[in-house]
Design a protein around this motif. Structure first.
Motif, PDB file in Angstrom:
ATOM      1  N   LEU A  17       0.829  -1.209   0.000  1.00 25.55           N
ATOM      2  CA  LEU A  17       0.000   0.000   0.000  1.00 25.55           C
ATOM      3  C   LEU A  17       0.862   1.258   0.000  1.00 25.55           C
ATOM      4  O   LEU A  17       0.540   2.244  -0.661  1.00 25.55           O
ATOM      5  N   ARG A  18       1.968   1.224   0.753  1.00 25.32           N
ATOM      6  CA  ARG A  18       2.874   2.386   0.768  1.00 25.32           C
ATOM      7  C   ARG A  18       3.462   2.636  -0.608  1.00 25.32           C
ATOM      8  O   ARG A  18       3.484   3.767  -1.099  1.00 25.32           O
ATOM      9  N   LEU A  19       3.915   1.568  -1.262  1.00 23.08           N
ATOM     10  CA  LEU A  19       4.507   1.718  -2.599  1.00 23.08           C
ATOM     11  C   LEU A  19       3.483   2.247  -3.592  1.00 23.08           C
ATOM     12  O   LEU A  19       3.824   3.027  -4.488  1.00 23.08           O
ATOM     13  N   ALA A  20       2.226   1.847  -3.431  1.00 24.75           N
ATOM     14  CA  ALA A  20       1.168   2.331  -4.329  1.00 24.75           C
ATOM     15  C   ALA A  20       0.968   3.840  -4.202  1.00 24.75           C
ATOM     16  O   ALA A  20       0.531   4.488  -5.149  1.00 24.75           O
ATOM     17  N   THR A  21       1.331   4.404  -3.043  1.00 26.92           N
ATOM     18  CA  THR A  21       1.214   5.853  -2.864  1.00 26.92           C
ATOM     19  C   THR A  21       2.439   6.588  -3.402  1.00 26.92           C
ATOM     20  O   THR A  21       2.430   7.801  -3.508  1.00 26.92           O
ATOM     21  N   GLY A  22       3.510   5.833  -3.681  1.00 28.77           N
ATOM     22  CA  GLY A  22       4.738   6.447  -4.170  1.00 28.77           C
ATOM     23  C   GLY A  22       5.637   6.986  -3.067  1.00 28.77           C
ATOM     24  O   GLY A  22       6.639   7.633  -3.353  1.00 28.77           O
ATOM     25  N   MET A  23       5.283   6.716  -1.812  1.00 30.10           N
ATOM     26  CA  MET A  23       6.092   7.210  -0.694  1.00 30.10           C
ATOM     27  C   MET A  23       7.276   6.293  -0.422  1.00 30.10           C
ATOM     28  O   MET A  23       7.150   5.075  -0.533  1.00 30.10           O
ATOM     29  N   THR A  24       8.377   6.902  -0.055  1.00 26.68           N
ATOM     30  CA  THR A  24       9.508   6.110   0.422  1.00 26.68           C
ATOM     31  C   THR A  24       9.180   5.636   1.828  1.00 26.68           C
ATOM     32  O   THR A  24       8.297   6.186   2.503  1.00 26.68           O
ATOM     33  N   GLN A  25       9.912   4.647   2.275  1.00 24.39           N
ATOM     34  CA  GLN A  25       9.713   4.149   3.628  1.00 24.39           C
ATOM     35  C   GLN A  25       9.986   5.259   4.646  1.00 24.39           C
ATOM     36  O   GLN A  25       9.262   5.405   5.625  1.00 24.39           O
ATOM     37  N   GLU A  26      11.011   6.049   4.379  1.00 21.73           N
ATOM     38  CA  GLU A  26      11.358   7.135   5.297  1.00 21.73           C
ATOM     39  C   GLU A  26      10.259   8.195   5.355  1.00 21.73           C
ATOM     40  O   GLU A  26       9.874   8.654   6.431  1.00 21.73           O
ATOM     41  N   ALA A  27       9.726   8.582   4.188  1.00 23.41           N
ATOM     42  CA  ALA A  27       8.650   9.580   4.151  1.00 23.41           C
ATOM     43  C   ALA A  27       7.401   9.053   4.858  1.00 23.41           C
ATOM     44  O   ALA A  27       6.723   9.792   5.584  1.00 23.41           O
ATOM     45  N   PHE A  28       7.115   7.773   4.652  1.00 28.97           N
ATOM     46  CA  PHE A  28       5.943   7.175   5.285  1.00 28.97           C
ATOM     47  C   PHE A  28       6.130   7.102   6.799  1.00 28.97           C
ATOM     48  O   PHE A  28       5.213   7.416   7.561  1.00 28.97           O
ATOM     49  N   ALA A  29       7.318   6.722   7.232  1.00 27.71           N
ATOM     50  CA  ALA A  29       7.610   6.679   8.665  1.00 27.71           C
ATOM     51  C   ALA A  29       7.437   8.063   9.279  1.00 27.71           C
ATOM     52  O   ALA A  29       6.836   8.206  10.352  1.00 27.71           O
ATOM     53  N   ASP A  30       7.928   9.092   8.599  1.00 31.77           N
ATOM     54  CA  ASP A  30       7.783  10.467   9.081  1.00 31.77           C
ATOM     55  C   ASP A  30       6.305  10.844   9.187  1.00 31.77           C
ATOM     56  O   ASP A  30       5.882  11.457  10.161  1.00 31.77           O
ATOM     57  N   ARG A  31       5.527  10.476   8.181  1.00 27.14           N
ATOM     58  CA  ARG A  31       4.098  10.794   8.183  1.00 27.14           C
ATOM     59  C   ARG A  31       3.402  10.120   9.366  1.00 27.14           C
ATOM     60  O   ARG A  31       2.486  10.683   9.954  1.00 27.14           O
ATOM     61  N   CYS A  32       3.851   8.918   9.710  1.00 30.65           N
ATOM     62  CA  CYS A  32       3.257   8.178  10.824  1.00 30.65           C
ATOM     63  C   CYS A  32       3.780   8.627  12.178  1.00 30.65           C
ATOM     64  O   CYS A  32       3.178   8.332  13.212  1.00 30.65           O
ATOM     65  N   GLY A  33       4.933   9.302  12.164  1.00 31.55           N
ATOM     66  CA  GLY A  33       5.570   9.674  13.426  1.00 31.55           C
ATOM     67  C   GLY A  33       6.379   8.526  14.019  1.00 31.55           C
ATOM     68  O   GLY A  33       6.647   8.494  15.217  1.00 31.55           O
ATOM     69  N   PHE A  34       6.769   7.570  13.158  1.00 30.44           N
ATOM     70  CA  PHE A  34       7.552   6.414  13.577  1.00 30.44           C
ATOM     71  C   PHE A  34       8.988   6.560  13.098  1.00 30.44           C
ATOM     72  O   PHE A  34       9.248   7.223  12.100  1.00 30.44           O
ATOM     73  N   ALA A  35       9.899   5.892  13.771  1.00 29.43           N
ATOM     74  CA  ALA A  35      11.275   5.816  13.286  1.00 29.43           C
ATOM     75  C   ALA A  35      11.295   4.943  12.028  1.00 29.43           C
ATOM     76  O   ALA A  35      10.505   4.000  11.914  1.00 29.43           O
ATOM     77  N   ARG A  36      12.183   5.244  11.098  1.00 28.47           N
ATOM     78  CA  ARG A  36      12.256   4.456   9.873  1.00 28.47           C
ATOM     79  C   ARG A  36      12.602   3.010  10.188  1.00 28.47           C
ATOM     80  O   ARG A  36      12.109   2.085   9.544  1.00 28.47           O
TER      81      ARG A  36
END
Length: 72
Positions: A17-36
């Motif tokens: 699902l993350r890849l379908a949004t085009g987000m990197t793992q780091e960007a997604f982690a930041d959006r969630c407020g989680f560490a990469r």
């Protein structure tokens, strides 16, 4: 041969699902407020995210919670 664990299947679904949004793992982690590193562990099945963390993932992906469990 046994099925991958639920954690591994869930992590694969999050990654898909993350890849379908085009987000990197780091960007997604930041959006969630989680560490990469935590995000990496979720996606590889190494972490067992809490219900609260699962809600954060769904919100960050802008999907209903049920979508996270579809096809796993």
């Amino acid at each position: 041969m046994s099925l991958p664990s639920l954690r591994h299947r869930f992590g694969h679904r999050i990654r898909e699902l993350r890849l379908a949004t085009g987000m990197t793992q780091e960007a997604f982690a930041d959006r969630c407020g989680f560490a990469r590193t935590y995000m990496s562990r979720i996606e590889t099945g190494g972490a067992n995210p809490s219900l609260d963390a699962i809600k954060v993932l769904a919100d960050a992906l802008k999907v209903d919670l049920s979508i996270l469990f579809t096809d796993i």
